[in-house]
Design an enzyme around this catalytic site. Structure first.
Site, PDB file in Angstrom:
ATOM      1  N   ASP A   1     -11.024   1.804  -3.036  1.00 36.18           N
ATOM      2  CA  ASP A   1     -11.532   1.548  -1.687  1.00 36.18           C
ATOM      3  C   ASP A   1     -13.053   1.560  -1.667  1.00 36.18           C
ATOM      4  OD1 ASP A   1      -9.250   1.065  -0.324  1.00 36.18           O
ATOM      5  OD2 ASP A   1      -9.026   3.069   0.516  1.00 36.18           O
TER       6      ASP A   1
ATOM      7  N   ASP B   1       0.837  -1.197   0.000  1.00 33.22           N
ATOM      8  CA  ASP B   1       0.000   0.000   0.000  1.00 33.22           C
ATOM      9  C   ASP B   1       0.880   1.260   0.000  1.00 33.22           C
ATOM     10  OD1 ASP B   1      -2.295   1.534   0.182  1.00 33.22           O
ATOM     11  OD2 ASP B   1      -3.022   0.625   2.033  1.00 33.22           O
TER      12      ASP B   1
HETATM   13  C1  DGJ Z   1      -5.785   1.990   2.010  1.00 35.32           C
HETATM   14  C2  DGJ Z   1      -6.197   0.792   1.232  1.00 35.32           C
HETATM   15  O1  DGJ Z   1      -6.745   1.171   0.004  1.00 35.32           O
HETATM   16  C3  DGJ Z   1      -7.165  -0.056   2.035  1.00 35.32           C
HETATM   17  O2  DGJ Z   1      -7.582  -1.151   1.283  1.00 35.32           O
HETATM   18  C4  DGJ Z   1      -6.503  -0.486   3.303  1.00 35.32           C
HETATM   19  O3  DGJ Z   1      -5.447  -1.356   3.012  1.00 35.32           O
HETATM   20  C5  DGJ Z   1      -6.015   0.719   4.070  1.00 35.32           C
HETATM   21  N1  DGJ Z   1      -5.192   1.577   3.260  1.00 35.32           N
HETATM   22  C6  DGJ Z   1      -5.256   0.294   5.278  1.00 35.32           C
HETATM   23  O4  DGJ Z   1      -4.735   1.340   5.968  1.00 35.32           O
END
Ligand code: DGJ
Length: 732
Positions: free
Chosen positions: A535, A467
């Site tokens: 997300d 990430d």
């Molecule tokens: C952002 C990501 O897009 C989410 O899926 C998740 O992993 C969060 N970060 C975790 O902090």
């Protein structure tokens, strides 16, 4: 000797009025260039593969030809692909062809047109690379400064390439959005002036605008017909794409430029140094937008994705199920749940780490990649072992390019973060997040070490979710002397780290995530197996997000998870069937707490996962035909994936908007074999069978007439809204 022969050839051609023509072809397309020694290199043509007779006539001066790599110089009023500041302050550059070189590679040919400035020791190789079977042509440049020792030329614009596009009714489809709303589609006709698509985030270079565009040459973009050029800049950092249309009616072409964004990034090229611009790839098709998408999908699977062409696992990711509330019992339960529903992989997301500062929320701990034993007494190893007992694989989340100011890492190495000397630190997510300066080799070693440390301690980890949740603030590097190089050196550093990781861990699956879909670009994906698309797991909005994403990226790499209802981002309540059907059209997964589901819902998911396994190869590796666009105002989105031999296909039908007593178009298909018969079976079926269930239809009938699907949701329950159907077609 070679130079003398070239000069004689050039003289003979010029005296006959002919330029030196270079042609690079793929199976169905071709690009024609004028590479006459001593002249400015030009692109005469790009499009359908020309025949011999066409080539004989397609010679400069040709009405639509334009400079292949325009420079800032006195003879041009257009924008430039290359602009420089010579050591003496001269701002002009003049590139003339010196020689041409061709060489084969496994998938096609590479054509190099070597140019030089007659007055300055500046050399530029313009490269064109054919990917024969995929109808893709790549282009980039290699810019060399051969000046005296200690002299430098400053590159103030250094695009990867420029393409002339014949004027007419030309439309551009571009993509943009924001966090949780990525990849929205924007279509506009090209008019006079300059249209720019850019991203200056530094890291999440696809969270807002994307570095890919479709250029429709025959009027308003159509999915299944018309000539279209797709262009994708393969670069993970800041970029700028520009369309230039002159006011004058004598201008016969639009010009398309694409490259690294030069803002705050002038590049000082030292004597003997070569700057290689990122590859810009084009594909042409006369089968509409979907035709170009199919070319990009097969090219991406074969040449760009890590493990492209192999189906990806069905997984449960812990994020929306528990957020930071990681504990051993909860992880064990989630693993059992996904194993029970037929999934193959469990991924533990954020919240599992931290020493002195345990990760409770997003205010602390990034950088301290030690397991929090209060949450996980058995460590990561215990979870890997538990997953093995459950018969599934285990994956884990990391964000190794970042730190929190509340972390042991920051306390030990405040000099590792991106921060201009004398300025306040810009802190991102949670008010305390900072970005590590990957231009610094010590930071590169550290980031590699994060990955390596986890994998060395737990070699059976099968999947890493990588990430990145912050932009590079435009502050500067504490390591680099030349601050203008930060954006570029950051990505060079990241590439070095990822190369090392892939050299040591070629088999582990890695997902590119950056606040959702912030790293969906062909420049970063070569190190990754897939990406987190957004997300936003709201299935209705996902229809749009996945629609846009599919323009350039294959379903194999597009993670699509069944989320909870009401959705955590939009609050919308959506029936489980619709949520499943949308996730089934890409790489299926789950993003919820299974223990909050009813037994009936779990049984439904188990059945759907079983059915997805039957069609997974078609969805992830097949040919995509987008048919009815959700953007067309019909309240409907439909598409079909066909297997390469067209013996099997899956058709997806989503009602995006329902009003009582209105009708929808017949469910017409595309991409089938008209001469074969297909038996139709509905997957994830709820309620009464559709009238055509189990029946046989010719491919021709399915494509020319289509099937009748009721316009409202007929499944049991309160919703007339959110009708969806997944039809599996098998040739007999
Ligand atoms: C952002 C990501 O897009 C989410 O899926 C998740 O992993 C969060 N970060 C975790 O902090």
């Amino acid at each position: 000797m070679k130079k003398i022969l070239l000069a004689i050839a050039a003289f003979l051609m010029l005296s006959a009025g002919l330029g030196a023509q270079e042609v690079l072809c793929t199976r169905n397309t071709g690009i024609v260039l004028d590479a006459t020694p001593g002249r400015v290199p030009k692109i005469d043509y790009y499009g359908v593969r020309p025949e011999e007779a066409d080539l004989a006539s397609l010679r400069s001066p040709w009405s639509n030809s334009a400079e292949a790599y325009p420079t800032h110089n006195a003879s041009s009023e257009n924008l430039e692909a290359l602009a420089v500041r010579m050591p003496d302050g001269n701002l002009s550059a003049d590139l003339r062809v010196v020689s041409v070189h061709r060489e084969g590679w496994d998938g096609g040919e590479i054509l190099t047109i070597s140019c030089r400035d007659p007055k300055y020791p500046l050399e530029v190789d313009i490269k064109y690379k054919s990917y024969y079977g995929q109808d893709v042509i790549g282009t980039w440049t290699e810019i060399r400064w051969n000046g005296t020792r200690k002299s430098k030329v400053v590159l103030t614009r250094f695009d990867s390439g420029c393409l002339p596009i014949r004027r007419g009714d030309v439309w551009v489809s571009s993509f943009g959005g924001s966090w949780a709303g990525e990849m929205s589609l924007f279509c506009q006709p090209l008019g006079p002036g300059v249209r720019t698509v850019f991203n200056k985030d530094g890291i999440r270079n696809s969270q807002t605008s994307h570095a890919e565009v479709m250029i429709s040459l025959d009027g308003k973009p159509q999915e299944l017909s018309g000539r279209v050029i797709g262009a994708a800049l393969c670069y993970p950092g800041n970029f700028e794409l520009r369309f230039e249309t002159g006011d004058s009616r004598y201008e016969s072409v639009h010009r398309f430029y694409a490259g690294i964004d030069p803002s705050n990034s002038n590049y000082s090229l030292a004597a003997g140094e070569t700057f290689v611009t990122p590859e810009l790839v084009y594909s042409w098709s006369d089968e509409g937008l979907s035709g170009v998408s199919r070319n990009f999908h097969s090219w991406g699977r074969k040449y760009r994705l890590a493990h492209g062409g192999k189906v990806n696992d069905i997984l449960l990711n812990s994020w929306e199920g528990v957020y930071f509330d990681i504990n051993e019992e909860g992880m064990h339960r989630m693993m059992k749940d996904i194993a029970d529903m037929g999934g193959e992989l469990f991924v533990m997301d954020d919240g599992w780490f931290g020493g002195k500062y345990p990760r409770k929320d997003d205010h602390s701990s990034l950088g301290d990649w030690v397991v929090d034993r209060n949450k996980l007494p058995g460590g990561v190893g215990g979870l890997v072992e538990e997953a093995r007992r459950d018969g599934i694989k285990f994956g884990i989340w990391i964000e190794p390019e970042m730190a929190n100011t509340k972390s042991e890492l920051y306390e030990a190495h405040p000099d590792w973060i991106i921060n201009a000397p004398g300025r306040d630190i810009v802190q991102g997510r949670g008010g305390t997040q900072v970005v590590l300066d990957l231009s610094n080799p010590a930071v590169q070693d550290y980031v590699f070490g994060v990955f390596d440390g986890i994998m060395t301690a737990n070699p059976d980890i099968a999947y890493i979710k990588w990430d990145a949740n912050m932009s590079v603030p435009s502050q500067g590097s504490q390591y680099l002397g030349n601050q203008e190089h930060l954006y570029i050196e950051y990505h060079r550093g990241l590439a070095k780290v990822l190369d090392r990781i892939r050299a040591k861990y070629p088999d582990v699956a890695i997902q590119a995530c950056a606040s959702g879909g912030g790293r969906v670009n062909w420049g970063i994906l070569p190190w990754f197996d897939e990406f987190w698309t957004s997300d936003n797991t709201d299935a209705l909005q996902r229809v749009y997000i996945q629609w846009g994403t599919s323009y350039f990226f294959p379903a194999e790499a597009m993670a699509a998870h069944i989320g909870a209802s009401p959705n955590h981002t939009t609050g919308r309540e959506i029936p489980l069937k619709f949520r499943i059907d949308v996730a089934m059209s890409a790489r299926l997964g789950m993003e919820l707490q299974p223990s909050a589901m009813t037994q009936e819902e779990r049984d439904k998911c188990r059945k759907a996962i079983g059915e997805y396994k039957e069609i997974r190869d078609i969805v992830q590796l097949g040919d995509l035909y987008r048919i009815v666009s959700p953007y067309d105002g019909k309240g409907l989105a439909t598409m079909l994936y066909a297997s390469p031999t067209k013996d099997r296909a899956v058709y997806f039908w989503y009602r995006t908007e329902y009003f009582h007593a209105n009708t929808v178009p017949a469910a017409r298909m595309a991409g089938l074999d008209p001469s074969r018969n297909y038996r139709v079976r509905e997957l994830d079926r709820e309620g009464r069978p559709l009238s055509f269930e189990g029946k046989l239809f010719s491919g021709r009938f399915l494509m020319e007439n289509g099937l009748d699907i009721p316009s409202a949701n007929t499944a049991p329950g309160p919703h007339r809204d959110f009708a969806s159907h997944v039809l599996y077609l098998q040739a007999e």
